[in-house]
Enzyme design. Structure first.
Site, PDB file in Angstrom:
ATOM      1  N   MET A   1     -18.426  86.679  30.031  1.00  0.00           N
ATOM      2  CA  MET A   1     -19.662  87.003  31.024  1.00  0.00           C
ATOM      3  C   MET A   1     -18.767  87.614  31.871  1.00  0.00           C
ATOM      4  SD  MET A   1     -21.721  83.715  30.833  1.00  0.00           S
ATOM      5  CE  MET A   1     -23.187  84.205  31.672  1.00  0.00           C
ATOM      6  N   CYS A   2     -17.493  88.393  31.673  1.00  0.00           N
ATOM      7  CA  CYS A   2     -16.644  89.273  32.865  1.00  0.00           C
ATOM      8  C   CYS A   2     -17.125  90.875  32.738  1.00  0.00           C
ATOM      9  CB  CYS A   2     -15.289  88.885  32.555  1.00  0.00           C
ATOM     10  SG  CYS A   2     -14.262  89.641  33.731  1.00  0.00           S
ATOM     11  N   GLY A   3     -16.877  91.592  33.800  1.00  0.00           N
ATOM     12  CA  GLY A   3     -16.993  92.940  33.871  1.00  0.00           C
ATOM     13  C   GLY A   3     -16.058  93.424  32.752  1.00  0.00           C
ATOM     14  N   PHE A   4     -14.942  92.704  32.460  1.00  0.00           N
ATOM     15  CA  PHE A   4     -13.970  93.205  31.679  1.00  0.00           C
ATOM     16  C   PHE A   4     -14.257  92.912  29.937  1.00  0.00           C
ATOM     17  CE2 PHE A   4     -11.422  92.990  35.717  1.00  0.00           C
ATOM     18  CZ  PHE A   4     -11.147  94.444  35.764  1.00  0.00           C
ATOM     19  N   THR A   5     -15.259  92.195  29.736  1.00  0.00           N
ATOM     20  CA  THR A   5     -15.518  91.662  28.629  1.00  0.00           C
ATOM     21  C   THR A   5     -15.650  92.981  27.653  1.00  0.00           C
ATOM     22  OG1 THR A   5     -16.614  89.653  29.463  1.00  0.00           O
ATOM     23  CG2 THR A   5     -17.087  90.269  27.101  1.00  0.00           C
TER      24      THR A   5
END
Length: 161
Positions: free
Chosen positions: A35-39
């Site tokens: 659930m990360c912007g980098f996912t």
């Protein structure tokens, strides 16, 4: 001095994930989160895996929930997410800590071997990456902003070494 093969992980499914069989391979370890912007980097990591696995690269994703509670799921939820959203086929470890008193010894070793900006050893966020050479030693640490595609030249060089 330690090498990568001195450590073991547990796979996401709970099975042992010994690292000794990786002797002589180039390894990219990444602390991952769903659930990360980098996912979306999962897609690039999977492409690297598919393009380079036969050439001697192993990628291991290590789910970690230490940054903004961005990996809250169970092992089954993580596996399902990675498979359905990104078609991940590279190995994933069980959820682990990369910082603090409970940090996995492998991550403690990598952090100390290759400190980050201004010499800090702490992992700052999800999708920090460590490239391990064929000799089992940490070659380079990459910030979360470093895309998998940006690592190709370093991976090629490591594979030729």
């Amino acid at each position: 001095m330690s090498t990568l093969t001195d450590f073991d992980l547990v796979a996401l499914d709970g099975a042992p994930l010994p690292l000794a069989p990786l002797a002589g391979r180039v390894v990219l370890l990444v602390n991952v989160a769903s659930m990360c912007g980098f996912t979306p980097q999962y897609a690039g990591l999977e492409k690297l895996w598919r393009d380079y696995e036969a050439k001697g690269l192993t990628i291991i994703g290590c789910p970690c929930d230490q940054f903004g509670h961005q990996e809250p799921g169970s092992a089954d939820e993580i596996a399902s997410f990675c498979n359905v959203r990104y078609g991940v086929t590279f190995p994933l470890s069980a959820k682990l800590d990369v910082n603090g008193d409970q940090a996995h010894p492998l991550w403690q070793w990598m952090r100390e071997a290759e400190p980050g900006v201004l010499g800090t050893t702490a992992v700052k966020w999800n999708f920090t990456k460590f490239l391990i050479g064929r000799d089992g030693q940490v070659m380079k640490r990459y910030a979360p902003t470093a895309t998998p595609e940006s690592l190709v030249a370093d991976i090629d060089a490591a594979l030729k070494a």
